[in-house]
Design a protein around this motif. Sequence first.
Motif, PDB file in Angstrom:
ATOM      1  N   MET A   1      -6.270   7.302   0.556  1.00  0.00           N
ATOM      2  CA  MET A   1      -4.979   7.550   1.179  1.00  0.00           C
ATOM      3  C   MET A   1      -5.113   8.650   2.225  1.00  0.00           C
ATOM      4  N   PRO A   2      -4.249   8.620   3.266  1.00  0.00           N
ATOM      5  CA  PRO A   2      -4.262   9.708   4.250  1.00  0.00           C
ATOM      6  C   PRO A   2      -3.945  11.043   3.573  1.00  0.00           C
ATOM      7  N   THR A   3      -4.552  12.096   4.107  1.00  0.00           N
ATOM      8  CA  THR A   3      -4.325  13.435   3.532  1.00  0.00           C
ATOM      9  C   THR A   3      -3.202  14.175   4.244  1.00  0.00           C
ATOM     10  N   ASP A   4      -2.632  13.577   5.286  1.00  0.00           N
ATOM     11  CA  ASP A   4      -1.564  14.242   6.053  1.00  0.00           C
ATOM     12  C   ASP A   4      -0.212  14.011   5.382  1.00  0.00           C
ATOM     13  N   ARG A   5      -0.008  14.652   4.253  1.00  0.00           N
ATOM     14  CA  ARG A   5       1.203  14.372   3.483  1.00  0.00           C
ATOM     15  C   ARG A   5       2.471  14.737   4.248  1.00  0.00           C
ATOM     16  N   LEU A   6       2.469  15.858   4.960  1.00  0.00           N
ATOM     17  CA  LEU A   6       3.658  16.252   5.711  1.00  0.00           C
ATOM     18  C   LEU A   6       3.921  15.278   6.853  1.00  0.00           C
ATOM     19  N   ALA A   7       2.883  15.001   7.647  1.00  0.00           N
ATOM     20  CA  ALA A   7       3.039  14.046   8.743  1.00  0.00           C
ATOM     21  C   ALA A   7       3.344  12.649   8.216  1.00  0.00           C
ATOM     22  N   GLY A   8       2.847  12.393   6.993  1.00  0.00           N
ATOM     23  CA  GLY A   8       3.126  11.097   6.389  1.00  0.00           C
ATOM     24  C   GLY A   8       4.594  10.870   6.132  1.00  0.00           C
ATOM     25  N   TRP A   9       5.359  11.941   6.082  1.00  0.00           N
ATOM     26  CA  TRP A   9       6.811  11.830   5.980  1.00  0.00           C
ATOM     27  C   TRP A   9       7.505  12.053   7.332  1.00  0.00           C
ATOM     28  N   LEU A  10       6.959  12.947   8.149  1.00  0.00           N
ATOM     29  CA  LEU A  10       7.634  13.284   9.406  1.00  0.00           C
ATOM     30  C   LEU A  10       7.699  12.087  10.344  1.00  0.00           C
ATOM     31  N   GLY A  11       6.585  11.336  10.472  1.00  0.00           N
ATOM     32  CA  GLY A  11       6.596  10.165  11.343  1.00  0.00           C
ATOM     33  C   GLY A  11       7.595   9.114  10.887  1.00  0.00           C
ATOM     34  N   PRO A  12       7.510   8.659   9.623  1.00  0.00           N
ATOM     35  CA  PRO A  12       8.503   7.693   9.145  1.00  0.00           C
ATOM     36  C   PRO A  12       9.941   8.196   9.224  1.00  0.00           C
ATOM     37  N   LEU A  13      10.156   9.478   8.939  1.00  0.00           N
ATOM     38  CA  LEU A  13      11.527  10.009   9.013  1.00  0.00           C
ATOM     39  C   LEU A  13      12.023  10.038  10.450  1.00  0.00           C
ATOM     40  N   ALA A  14      11.127  10.301  11.400  1.00  0.00           N
ATOM     41  CA  ALA A  14      11.541  10.334  12.806  1.00  0.00           C
ATOM     42  C   ALA A  14      12.036   8.963  13.265  1.00  0.00           C
ATOM     43  N   ALA A 119       7.992   1.825   6.973  1.00  0.00           N
ATOM     44  CA  ALA A 119       7.013   2.807   7.427  1.00  0.00           C
ATOM     45  C   ALA A 119       6.160   3.315   6.272  1.00  0.00           C
ATOM     46  N   ARG A 120       6.791   3.621   5.148  1.00  0.00           N
ATOM     47  CA  ARG A 120       6.037   4.149   4.014  1.00  0.00           C
ATOM     48  C   ARG A 120       5.197   3.067   3.328  1.00  0.00           C
ATOM     49  N   ILE A 121       5.720   1.851   3.228  1.00  0.00           N
ATOM     50  CA  ILE A 121       4.951   0.769   2.616  1.00  0.00           C
ATOM     51  C   ILE A 121       3.702   0.462   3.439  1.00  0.00           C
ATOM     52  N   VAL A 122       3.867   0.361   4.752  1.00  0.00           N
ATOM     53  CA  VAL A 122       2.712   0.051   5.603  1.00  0.00           C
ATOM     54  C   VAL A 122       1.728   1.217   5.618  1.00  0.00           C
ATOM     55  N   ARG A 123       2.215   2.435   5.549  1.00  0.00           N
ATOM     56  CA  ARG A 123       1.304   3.590   5.438  1.00  0.00           C
ATOM     57  C   ARG A 123       0.417   3.444   4.204  1.00  0.00           C
ATOM     58  N   LEU A 124       1.018   3.004   3.110  1.00  0.00           N
ATOM     59  CA  LEU A 124       0.254   2.801   1.884  1.00  0.00           C
ATOM     60  C   LEU A 124      -0.720   1.635   2.026  1.00  0.00           C
ATOM     61  N   MET A 125      -0.270   0.541   2.623  1.00  0.00           N
ATOM     62  CA  MET A 125      -1.113  -0.639   2.751  1.00  0.00           C
ATOM     63  C   MET A 125      -2.269  -0.414   3.724  1.00  0.00           C
ATOM     64  N   ALA A 126      -1.983   0.223   4.857  1.00  0.00           N
ATOM     65  CA  ALA A 126      -2.987   0.400   5.905  1.00  0.00           C
ATOM     66  C   ALA A 126      -3.765   1.693   5.758  1.00  0.00           C
ATOM     67  N   ARG A 127      -3.350   2.574   4.847  1.00  0.00           N
ATOM     68  CA  ARG A 127      -3.972   3.893   4.703  1.00  0.00           C
ATOM     69  C   ARG A 127      -3.908   4.651   6.029  1.00  0.00           C
ATOM     70  N   SER A 128      -2.792   4.498   6.733  1.00  0.00           N
ATOM     71  CA  SER A 128      -2.652   5.124   8.047  1.00  0.00           C
ATOM     72  C   SER A 128      -1.201   5.475   8.296  1.00  0.00           C
ATOM     73  N   THR A 129      -0.940   6.762   8.514  1.00  0.00           N
ATOM     74  CA  THR A 129       0.419   7.184   8.851  1.00  0.00           C
ATOM     75  C   THR A 129       0.835   6.642  10.204  1.00  0.00           C
ATOM     76  N   LEU A 130      -0.111   6.583  11.154  1.00  0.00           N
ATOM     77  CA  LEU A 130       0.210   6.083  12.490  1.00  0.00           C
ATOM     78  C   LEU A 130       0.637   4.630  12.438  1.00  0.00           C
ATOM     79  N   VAL A 131      -0.111   3.790  11.742  1.00  0.00           N
ATOM     80  CA  VAL A 131       0.237   2.373  11.659  1.00  0.00           C
ATOM     81  C   VAL A 131       1.567   2.193  10.930  1.00  0.00           C
TER      82      VAL A 131
END
Length: 508
Positions: A1-14, A119-131
Amino acid sequence: MPTDRLAGWLGPLAVTVLAGILRFWTLGKPKAFVFDETYYAKDAHGLWTYGYEQDFVKNADTKILHGDLNVFGVDPSYVVHPPLGKWIIGLGEQLFGMTPFGWRFSVAVLGTLSVLLVARIVRLMARSTLVGTIAGLLLALDGLHIVMSRTALLDLPLSFFVLAAFGALVLDRETGRRRAAERLDAFAAGGTGPGLGFRPWRVAAGVLFGAALGTKWNALYFIAVFGLLSVFWDVAARRVAGARAPWLGVLRHDAFPAFLSLIPTALVTYLLTWSGWLLTDGGYNRHWADQNPPGTLRFLPDWLGHLVPGAIRSLWHYHVQAFDFHTDLTSHHPYESHPAGWLVLARPVSFYYEEYTKGQLGCQVDKCAREIVGLGNPALWWGSIAALLVMVWLLFSRRDWRAGAILAGVAAGWLPWFWYADHDDRTMFSFYGVAFVPFLAMAVALTLGSVLGKRDAAPFRRAWGAAIVGAYLFLVVLSAIDLFPLWVGQVIPYDDWWNRLLHIRSWV
């Protein structure tokens, strides 16, 4: 999983905030019943008043829009959809009044939250906050999703619950594989491997599937498809963990608990959505069983009818009537369309249209138009055709589980309508596609992730990938800007309205 936990929420929330702005901006306009809001908004009011849908007097729409809520008739109303979606619509009415903003509020909330879920589901599936963030952005800017999020119909709540259930199953897959990894020695020692214990996310999926079914019956297809998909995921987890007989292991340890978690849980949840009808006495055909012997139930054997309580027999008969209505629904509509044309946006639905002259409602030219069109973002929908082909290739060439999951979501929401179109000549509309548009956004996002390339790819490769992804997203944004007035019902010059719709003749 990505280690950017804060960004992992900031991008989807934005992108969720952006989605909320687009869905709540002037939500109370037009001050009218848009398309089938005339049914669901009033039925929701009846549910919160009586516990069941009630008939309305003539000219009820006009009276409600003028603030007069003395609009109920004397008889219960016969409706053909389950009640949960209308309970949700009615919650907004309870909070903000029997107004257009009130009956659209709750649906807009679910539409906004859907973007966060994607956003959060795809982050989990792709292991990428950007995707994951790209997937959320694509859904946030889709016109059909925006229109359905701003309209008090049942299809968006259905889409939300299906999406949430899918997310729960993805989390269940992660949990199951993690437990299998923790028990590698036990898998290596036996032919089938051990059980994987209690699966709370699978139970959550059962509840959410029940809620989806309590909104619209076509949730049944998603339950069937995703239920089978979760079985394949369990088999794969056991095979990777080293079980010599993964299918037998699933049958021995997983199949029955999975069935209990999904099917009975969904059924109980579905029955709970009918609590208002079951716990009151005035609903349509509520006491049908009192005048009809148990052996008269269609689709049920006589012996079973004698075991079913009267209230449930009455509810069963109600469902049979609703089933007959849906299968016989063949009345033609100017905006009906065959599902073969949905992905190419061949025939969108006009939800609302009015014309104005200079000085009316801010019109500053000789003639203006105001329309709400259930039209997807062309850059997303047309691009999704290529993305789905990529998913097919990934599934069969690389056995990519993510591609299979996305294709399953699209298939469950789209393909059953072909059978109805070709066998029953059933009336159907392209906005039914909102149930699977989150999976189109997922397909495009994963494809863009592949185009972008891995982080350790050559700089030249990453630069070209980033340029292509950026150019595509720019087209999505431009398309959204161009069509946004038609998604939210802005009053615009008639010539501007005409020029936007002339992109494709069938849009007029």
